[in-house]
Scaffold this active site. Structure first.
Site, short mmCIF file in Angstrom:
data_model
loop_
_atom_site.label_atom_id
_atom_site.label_comp_id
_atom_site.label_asym_id
_atom_site.label_seq_id
_atom_site.Cartn_x
_atom_site.Cartn_y
_atom_site.Cartn_z
N THR A 38 0.86 -1.18 0.00
CA THR A 38 0.00 0.00 0.00
C THR A 38 0.90 1.23 0.00
O THR A 38 2.03 1.16 0.47
CB THR A 38 -0.87 -0.04 1.28
OG1 THR A 38 -1.92 -0.96 1.07
CG2 THR A 38 -1.43 1.30 1.68
N GLY A 77 -10.58 -1.86 3.87
CA GLY A 77 -9.53 -1.90 4.88
C GLY A 77 -9.45 -0.61 5.67
O GLY A 77 -10.38 0.21 5.67
N1 ASP Z 1 -3.59 -1.62 5.09
C1 ASP Z 1 -3.94 -2.11 3.79
C2 ASP Z 1 -5.28 -2.80 3.85
O1 ASP Z 1 -5.52 -3.52 4.80
C3 ASP Z 1 -2.94 -3.06 3.23
C4 ASP Z 1 -1.51 -2.57 3.23
O2 ASP Z 1 -1.18 -1.62 3.93
O3 ASP Z 1 -0.72 -3.13 2.51
O4 ASP Z 1 -6.05 -2.65 2.94
#
Ligand code: ASP
Length: 287
Positions: free
Chosen positions: A154, A184
């Site tokens: 992300t 998310g």
């Molecule tokens: N926090 C993000 C999610 O859960 C994933 C990530 O940070 O890679 O959608």
């Protein structure tokens, strides 16, 4: 460490992906440089984080925009958030499809609607109504890390401009193998990101379900408001993530004075920062 902008390319596994990690780090440096250029010209922190995250969304090795993971149904569904620490102005989108730069759609939610978060079909209709650029996400190749990772890649950015204003932007394709409709932490204020000139700008990455339960980004802001350094506040939140929920992730923060915090408990988190004068540094955070 002092900085005017910090960007990250996701707390995750990255194991056996040296070339992809190298590309991610280079993209982070380019994004930090682009954001700093805006700030150096007197531009706003808000413009800087949006521009930085757009570049990261355009980088296929990162899990946002073009490089988004697919969900269990094989579709790309993206989440993004942008927040202005000066006004607490907030815009976010969730479960959006067929948009290359969700962060900019989030900004339009902030500026062009009375709302803060639009999801799914409603977000798509809004995009159409304002003539927002669309692109076909279905044609994108499967993310190389799709099978190997639980979360990661992300993107996020925090910035402080010359007027002392803070801002944050976050964008993601979510986690691989997520259920259709899953949202998310990233588009949720206080969870995936938060910015308030009174404390700090913070962006989170990692296990979204756990980051939501801890309201991780707001927690870091509140710690800083109570006197913690940005670094100590990020480390405390990551430690809590592990201790309380057995989860992993990372956080970046910039406080009112431009002091930076970076912490993660994943094997890697590529990030880069720029200082006034354009100096750019980068590193792969490790646990
Ligand atoms: N926090 C993000 C999610 O859960 C994933 C990530 O940070 O890679 O959608």
């Amino acid at each position: 460490m002092k900085a005017s902008i910090i960007v990250h390319g996701g707390a995750g596994g990255w194991a056996g992906q040296a070339e992809r990690l190298r590309r991610a780090l280079a993209a982070c440096e380019e994004a930090a440089r682009a954001g700093e250029t805006i700030i150096a010209r007197g531009g706003s922190a808000l413009d800087a984080v949006e521009a930085a995250v757009r570049l990261l969304e355009d980088e296929p090795s990162l899990n946002a925009g073009r490089g988004s993971f697919r969900n269990l149904a094989g579709d790309v569904e993206m989440d993004a958030l942008i927040m202005d620490g000066a006004t607490l102005g907030l815009g976010a989108v969730a479960v959006v499809r067929d948009v290359c730069n969700p962060v900019s759609l989030a900004r339009r939610v902030m500026t062009d609607t009375p709302h803060t978060l639009l999801a799914g079909e409603g977000a798509s209709r809004f995009a159409d109504a304002i003539g927002f650029p669309r692109c076909d996400t279905r044609g994108w190749p499967l993310h190389p890390a799709d099978a190997a990772q639980a979360a990661g890649d992300t993107v996020g950015a925090v910035a402080r401009d010359r007027a002392g204003n803070l801002a944050v932007a976050v964008s993601t394709g979510g986690i691989p193998r997520k259920m259709p409709g899953r949202i998310g932490d990233s588009p949720l204020a206080g969870c995936g990101g938060y910015a308030d000139n009174a404390s700090a700008a913070v962006a989170a990455t990692g296990d979204g379900e756990a980051l939501m339960k801890l309201v991780a980004s707001k927690r870091v802001c509140d710690d800083i408001a109570r006197g913690a350094s940005a670094q100590a506040a990020c480390e405390a939140a990551v430690a809590l993530l592990a201790r309380r929920l057995g989860a992993s992730g990372g956080l970046i923060a910039l406080d009112r004075a431009g002091e930076a915090g970076v912490a993660c408990n994943t094997p890697a988190m590529p990030y880069a920062w720029a200082e006034e004068g354009g100096v750019v540094g980068s590193a792969v955070g490790t646990r």
